[in-house]
Design a protein around this motif. Structure first.
Motif, PDB file in Angstrom:
ATOM      1  N   LYS A  12      51.671  25.451  45.480  1.00 43.03           N
ATOM      2  CA  LYS A  12      51.858  25.129  44.065  1.00 43.03           C
ATOM      3  C   LYS A  12      51.052  23.876  43.721  1.00 43.03           C
ATOM      4  CE  LYS A  12      55.473  23.685  40.837  1.00 43.03           C
ATOM      5  NZ  LYS A  12      56.892  23.346  40.710  1.00 43.03           N
ATOM      6  N   THR A  13      50.350  23.919  42.573  1.00 38.24           N
ATOM      7  CA  THR A  13      49.536  22.798  42.124  1.00 38.24           C
ATOM      8  C   THR A  13      49.784  22.564  40.640  1.00 38.24           C
ATOM      9  OG1 THR A  13      47.807  23.402  43.698  1.00 38.24           O
ATOM     10  CG2 THR A  13      47.169  21.923  41.926  1.00 38.24           C
ATOM     11  N   LYS A  14      49.927  21.289  40.260  1.00 39.05           N
ATOM     12  CA  LYS A  14      50.028  20.955  38.846  1.00 39.05           C
ATOM     13  C   LYS A  14      48.618  20.761  38.308  1.00 39.05           C
ATOM     14  CE  LYS A  14      52.243  17.947  35.545  1.00 39.05           C
ATOM     15  NZ  LYS A  14      53.268  16.945  35.312  1.00 39.05           N
ATOM     16  N   LEU A  15      48.305  21.414  37.184  1.00 34.30           N
ATOM     17  CA  LEU A  15      46.980  21.312  36.583  1.00 34.30           C
ATOM     18  C   LEU A  15      46.952  20.211  35.530  1.00 34.30           C
ATOM     19  CD1 LEU A  15      46.041  25.070  36.096  1.00 34.30           C
ATOM     20  CD2 LEU A  15      45.522  23.578  38.018  1.00 34.30           C
ATOM     21  N   PHE A  16      45.821  19.542  35.421  1.00 33.50           N
ATOM     22  CA  PHE A  16      45.611  18.501  34.422  1.00 33.50           C
ATOM     23  C   PHE A  16      45.441  19.154  33.053  1.00 33.50           C
ATOM     24  CE2 PHE A  16      42.657  15.715  32.059  1.00 33.50           C
ATOM     25  CZ  PHE A  16      43.446  14.590  31.991  1.00 33.50           C
ATOM     26  N   VAL A  17      46.180  18.653  32.057  1.00 34.24           N
ATOM     27  CA  VAL A  17      46.114  19.183  30.692  1.00 34.24           C
ATOM     28  C   VAL A  17      45.606  18.077  29.772  1.00 34.24           C
ATOM     29  CG1 VAL A  17      47.417  20.172  28.770  1.00 34.24           C
ATOM     30  CG2 VAL A  17      48.053  20.730  31.122  1.00 34.24           C
ATOM     31  N   LYS A  18      44.547  18.382  29.007  1.00 29.78           N
ATOM     32  CA  LYS A  18      44.009  17.434  28.033  1.00 29.78           C
ATOM     33  C   LYS A  18      43.727  18.184  26.747  1.00 29.78           C
ATOM     34  CE  LYS A  18      40.359  14.084  27.242  1.00 29.78           C
ATOM     35  NZ  LYS A  18      39.148  13.452  27.780  1.00 29.78           N
ATOM     36  N   ASN A  19      44.238  17.688  25.637  1.00 36.17           N
ATOM     37  CA  ASN A  19      44.069  18.334  24.323  1.00 36.17           C
ATOM     38  C   ASN A  19      44.558  19.779  24.362  1.00 36.17           C
ATOM     39  OD1 ASN A  19      42.898  15.997  23.208  1.00 36.17           O
ATOM     40  ND2 ASN A  19      40.891  16.587  23.980  1.00 36.17           N
ATOM     41  N   ASN A  20      45.658  20.007  25.045  1.00 33.96           N
ATOM     42  CA  ASN A  20      46.265  21.345  25.185  1.00 33.96           C
ATOM     43  C   ASN A  20      45.343  22.343  25.863  1.00 33.96           C
ATOM     44  OD1 ASN A  20      48.713  20.586  23.996  1.00 33.96           O
ATOM     45  ND2 ASN A  20      47.891  20.920  21.959  1.00 33.96           N
ATOM     46  N   GLU A  21      44.420  21.870  26.701  1.00 39.53           N
ATOM     47  CA  GLU A  21      43.522  22.742  27.456  1.00 39.53           C
ATOM     48  C   GLU A  21      43.631  22.429  28.942  1.00 39.53           C
ATOM     49  OE1 GLU A  21      39.576  22.212  25.973  1.00 39.53           O
ATOM     50  OE2 GLU A  21      40.042  23.046  24.010  1.00 39.53           O
ATOM     51  N   PHE A  22      43.424  23.443  29.758  1.00 32.63           N
ATOM     52  CA  PHE A  22      43.417  23.266  31.210  1.00 32.63           C
ATOM     53  C   PHE A  22      42.424  24.238  31.814  1.00 32.63           C
ATOM     54  CE2 PHE A  22      46.637  26.381  30.189  1.00 32.63           C
ATOM     55  CZ  PHE A  22      46.425  27.385  31.116  1.00 32.63           C
ATOM     56  N   LYS A  23      41.993  23.949  33.040  1.00 32.14           N
ATOM     57  CA  LYS A  23      41.038  24.813  33.725  1.00 32.14           C
ATOM     58  C   LYS A  23      41.689  25.393  34.972  1.00 32.14           C
ATOM     59  CE  LYS A  23      36.978  22.377  32.127  1.00 32.14           C
ATOM     60  NZ  LYS A  23      35.735  21.704  32.483  1.00 32.14           N
ATOM     61  N   VAL A  24      41.476  26.689  35.168  1.00 30.86           N
ATOM     62  CA  VAL A  24      41.969  27.330  36.380  1.00 30.86           C
ATOM     63  C   VAL A  24      40.969  27.098  37.501  1.00 30.86           C
ATOM     64  CG1 VAL A  24      43.326  29.079  35.166  1.00 30.86           C
ATOM     65  CG2 VAL A  24      40.955  29.554  35.752  1.00 30.86           C
ATOM     66  N   PRO A  25      41.407  27.177  38.754  1.00 34.21           N
ATOM     67  CA  PRO A  25      40.489  26.947  39.877  1.00 34.21           C
ATOM     68  C   PRO A  25      39.352  27.961  39.916  1.00 34.21           C
ATOM     69  CG  PRO A  25      42.771  27.083  40.610  1.00 34.21           C
ATOM     70  CD  PRO A  25      42.750  27.470  39.188  1.00 34.21           C
ATOM     71  N   LYS A  26      38.262  27.578  40.580  1.00 32.64           N
ATOM     72  CA  LYS A  26      37.125  28.480  40.733  1.00 32.64           C
ATOM     73  C   LYS A  26      37.242  29.315  42.004  1.00 32.64           C
ATOM     74  CE  LYS A  26      33.984  25.528  38.184  1.00 32.64           C
ATOM     75  NZ  LYS A  26      32.750  24.760  38.203  1.00 32.64           N
ATOM     76  N   ASN A  27      38.177  28.964  42.883  1.00 33.44           N
ATOM     77  CA  ASN A  27      38.354  29.703  44.135  1.00 33.44           C
ATOM     78  C   ASN A  27      38.891  31.103  43.872  1.00 33.44           C
ATOM     79  OD1 ASN A  27      37.620  27.321  45.334  1.00 33.44           O
ATOM     80  ND2 ASN A  27      39.702  26.721  45.838  1.00 33.44           N
ATOM     81  N   GLN A  28      38.338  32.076  44.559  1.00 32.27           N
ATOM     82  CA  GLN A  28      38.800  33.451  44.409  1.00 32.27           C
ATOM     83  C   GLN A  28      40.229  33.584  44.915  1.00 32.27           C
ATOM     84  OE1 GLN A  28      36.123  36.141  46.337  1.00 32.27           O
ATOM     85  NE2 GLN A  28      34.455  35.723  44.933  1.00 32.27           N
TER      86      GLN A  28
END
Length: 53
Positions: A12-28
């Motif tokens: 489990k990983t918490k993702l960084f959220v900025k301006n209500n946007e986040f990026k999913v990992p690039k790893n398959q």
């Protein structure tokens, strides 16, 4: 808003959220994305399965 992502191995990983946007990992792999939104009207939670190729 808080966003967490789970890998198919249970990590489990918490993702960084900025301006209500986040990026999913690039790893398959297969992921579950959990989005929790808190507002004055209450709490909403969304979950989605994501496959990154």
């Amino acid at each position: 808003m808080s966003v967490h992502i789970w890998r198919d191995n249970g990590e489990k990983t918490k993702l960084f959220v900025k301006n209500n946007e986040f990026k999913v990992p690039k790893n398959q792999g297969l992921y579950v994305v959990d989005i929790a939104i808190n507002s004055t009207r209450g709490t909403m939670q969304y979950a989605a399965n994501v496959q990154i190729r």
